[in-house]
Design a protein around this motif. Structure first.
Motif, short mmCIF file in Angstrom:
data_model
loop_
_atom_site.label_atom_id
_atom_site.label_comp_id
_atom_site.label_asym_id
_atom_site.label_seq_id
_atom_site.Cartn_x
_atom_site.Cartn_y
_atom_site.Cartn_z
N HIS A 111 -17.04 37.27 0.88
CA HIS A 111 -18.39 37.77 0.59
C HIS A 111 -19.09 36.87 -0.43
O HIS A 111 -20.25 36.48 -0.26
CB HIS A 111 -18.32 39.20 0.07
CG HIS A 111 -19.64 39.76 -0.36
ND1 HIS A 111 -20.08 39.69 -1.67
CD2 HIS A 111 -20.64 40.36 0.34
CE1 HIS A 111 -21.28 40.23 -1.76
NE2 HIS A 111 -21.63 40.65 -0.56
N ASP A 112 -18.40 36.54 -1.51
CA ASP A 112 -18.99 35.67 -2.54
C ASP A 112 -19.32 34.30 -1.98
O ASP A 112 -20.35 33.70 -2.31
CB ASP A 112 -18.01 35.51 -3.71
CG ASP A 112 -17.79 36.80 -4.48
OD1 ASP A 112 -18.59 37.73 -4.32
OD2 ASP A 112 -16.80 36.88 -5.23
N LEU A 113 -18.43 33.78 -1.14
CA LEU A 113 -18.59 32.43 -0.61
C LEU A 113 -19.82 32.30 0.27
O LEU A 113 -20.61 31.36 0.11
CB LEU A 113 -17.33 32.06 0.19
CG LEU A 113 -17.18 30.60 0.61
CD1 LEU A 113 -17.04 29.70 -0.60
CD2 LEU A 113 -15.96 30.44 1.53
N VAL A 114 -20.00 33.22 1.19
CA VAL A 114 -21.16 33.11 2.09
C VAL A 114 -22.46 33.43 1.37
O VAL A 114 -23.54 32.98 1.76
CB VAL A 114 -20.98 34.00 3.34
CG1 VAL A 114 -19.80 33.54 4.16
CG2 VAL A 114 -20.84 35.47 2.97
N ARG A 115 -22.37 34.22 0.29
CA ARG A 115 -23.57 34.46 -0.50
C ARG A 115 -24.01 33.19 -1.23
O ARG A 115 -25.21 32.88 -1.30
CB ARG A 115 -23.29 35.58 -1.51
CG ARG A 115 -24.49 35.92 -2.40
CD ARG A 115 -24.16 37.11 -3.29
NE ARG A 115 -22.95 36.91 -4.07
CZ ARG A 115 -22.90 36.22 -5.21
NH1 ARG A 115 -24.00 35.66 -5.69
NH2 ARG A 115 -21.76 36.10 -5.87
N LEU A 116 -23.05 32.42 -1.73
CA LEU A 116 -23.36 31.18 -2.44
C LEU A 116 -23.70 30.04 -1.49
O LEU A 116 -24.43 29.11 -1.85
CB LEU A 116 -22.18 30.77 -3.33
CG LEU A 116 -21.90 31.65 -4.54
CD1 LEU A 116 -20.58 31.24 -5.19
CD2 LEU A 116 -23.04 31.54 -5.54
N HIS A 117 -23.15 30.09 -0.28
CA HIS A 117 -23.34 29.01 0.69
C HIS A 117 -23.80 29.60 2.02
O HIS A 117 -23.00 29.77 2.95
CB HIS A 117 -22.04 28.22 0.87
CG HIS A 117 -21.47 27.69 -0.42
ND1 HIS A 117 -22.02 26.63 -1.10
CD2 HIS A 117 -20.40 28.11 -1.14
CE1 HIS A 117 -21.31 26.40 -2.19
NE2 HIS A 117 -20.34 27.29 -2.25
N PRO A 118 -25.07 29.94 2.13
CA PRO A 118 -25.56 30.64 3.32
C PRO A 118 -25.44 29.86 4.63
O PRO A 118 -25.53 30.46 5.70
CB PRO A 118 -27.03 30.93 2.97
CG PRO A 118 -27.38 29.98 1.88
CD PRO A 118 -26.12 29.75 1.12
N GLN A 119 -25.25 28.54 4.55
CA GLN A 119 -25.10 27.76 5.78
C GLN A 119 -23.64 27.71 6.25
O GLN A 119 -23.33 27.07 7.25
CB GLN A 119 -25.61 26.34 5.57
CG GLN A 119 -27.11 26.28 5.30
CD GLN A 119 -27.63 24.87 5.26
OE1 GLN A 119 -27.39 24.09 6.17
NE2 GLN A 119 -28.35 24.52 4.20
N LEU A 120 -22.76 28.40 5.53
CA LEU A 120 -21.34 28.46 5.89
C LEU A 120 -21.04 29.76 6.62
O LEU A 120 -21.44 30.83 6.17
CB LEU A 120 -20.46 28.34 4.65
CG LEU A 120 -18.95 28.41 4.88
CD1 LEU A 120 -18.46 27.19 5.64
CD2 LEU A 120 -18.20 28.55 3.55
N SER A 121 -20.33 29.65 7.72
CA SER A 121 -19.86 30.83 8.46
C SER A 121 -18.35 30.90 8.30
O SER A 121 -17.65 29.90 8.48
CB SER A 121 -20.23 30.70 9.94
OG SER A 121 -19.60 31.71 10.70
#
Length: 308
Positions: A111-121
């Motif tokens: 959750h934290d990761l995709v919030r910080l990097h919105p172009q990452l799935s």
């Protein structure tokens, strides 16, 4: 040469049977057999030979696997270089982890990761450690979370890199009206007359429990074998059985259950595993950073400790 065929040959060199290689690659045995046959036709030489129920690689097959390892590592490094040049954490990251750490730490990290990097799935798959390691070798996931209970250090391929993450202890879990409720610790020998409920997802865990009890002078009276944590914990809540479960399990969803420390301690080391390369791809590096940050921010479950 087609990379998927090379991966099939590489997995066959590890697994020794078409069926086992197919299971690791998540394809059918006939698909593995066809891939090997196509490679042999393309090269004009036998790569495998039958040995009883299994197969062995010929000298040509072994040499090709060695070369393929280098190619796959170089491709991974090339992907990392290109992603680094972009300076953007993007694309797809495939993560596999076993249930206890997935619920306690991995879900929040994603959750934290995709919030910080919105172009990452991020694609997540729940897998036991041996299964996730096989998926990593087969290039089906990019990160596998493993432990030394299921995957001893000597069982890890030279092409796989690991990073120590956290050390977890096992706890005794009983109902709130059990005689041990309220006690800070319990000796394994105190549990000789108990009814046991075990989560059977991990054969290594079940073997560890049985061997530990036998070393304490008794065989556990197993009255329930469950395929997941939910039923195991329900039986404990109702007072029908007790169990020894990882400390990470003690960090959530344990209402009406008493948790006490086991003496002597049983520990496991949890690590991240990823394919070796000259540098970590940005998405994997970002995941590692975010996971370590989450471990640092949260209260570590009883007896657990970060590694690194």
């Amino acid at each position: 040469m087609d990379l998927s065929r090379l991966r099939a040959l590489r997995e066959l060199s590890i697994r020794k049977t078409m069926a086992a290689a197919a299971e690791a690659l998540r394809v059918t045995p006939s698909a593995v057999s066809q891939a090997i046959a196509q490679l042999e036709d393309e090269l004009g030489i036998d790569l495998v030979e039958r040995r009883g129920r299994g197969v062995e690689l010929t000298p040509a097959g072994r040499q090709l696997v060695q070369r393929a390892e280098r190619v796959l590592i170089e491709l991974e490094a090339a992907h990392a270089d290109i992603a680094d040049m972009k300076k953007i954490v993007a694309g797809q990251l495939r993560v596999a982890a076993f249930p206890s750490i997935a619920a306690a730490l991995i879900a929040g990290t994603i959750h934290d990761l995709v919030r910080l990097h919105p172009q990452l799935s991020v694609q997540f798959d729940e897998m036991e450690p041996t299964e996730s390691l096989a998926a990593l070798r087969g290039w089906q996931v990019d990160i596998a979370v493993i432990d030394d209970l299921n995957v001893p250090p000597g069982a890890i391929d030279p092409g796989i890199q690991t990073k120590p993450l956290i050390e977890d202890v096992f706890n005794v879990m009983v109902s709130r009206d059990h005689p041990l409720a309220g006690q800070p610790s319990a000796a394994l020998s105190d549990l000789r007359n108990e009814r046991w409920a075990l989560d059977t997802a991990s054969p290594a865990y079940n073997r560890m429990i049985n061997e530990a009890c036998q070393a304490a002078g008794f065989n556990p009276n197993i009255v329930a074998r469950c395929k997941g944590f939910e039923v195991t914990i329900a039986l404990i809540r109702e007072g029908y059985g007790i169990s020894i479960l990882p400390g990470l399990r003690a960090s959530y969803d344990l209402e009406d259950v008493w948790v006490c420390r086991l003496t002597p301690e049983i520990r496991r080391r949890i690590s991240l595993a990823f394919r070796k390369g000259e540098k970590l791809p940005p998405a994997i590096a970002a995941f590692v950073t975010q996971l370590e940050s989450r471990i640092g921010r949260r209260a570590i479950p009883s007896g657990a400790a970060p590694l690194g």
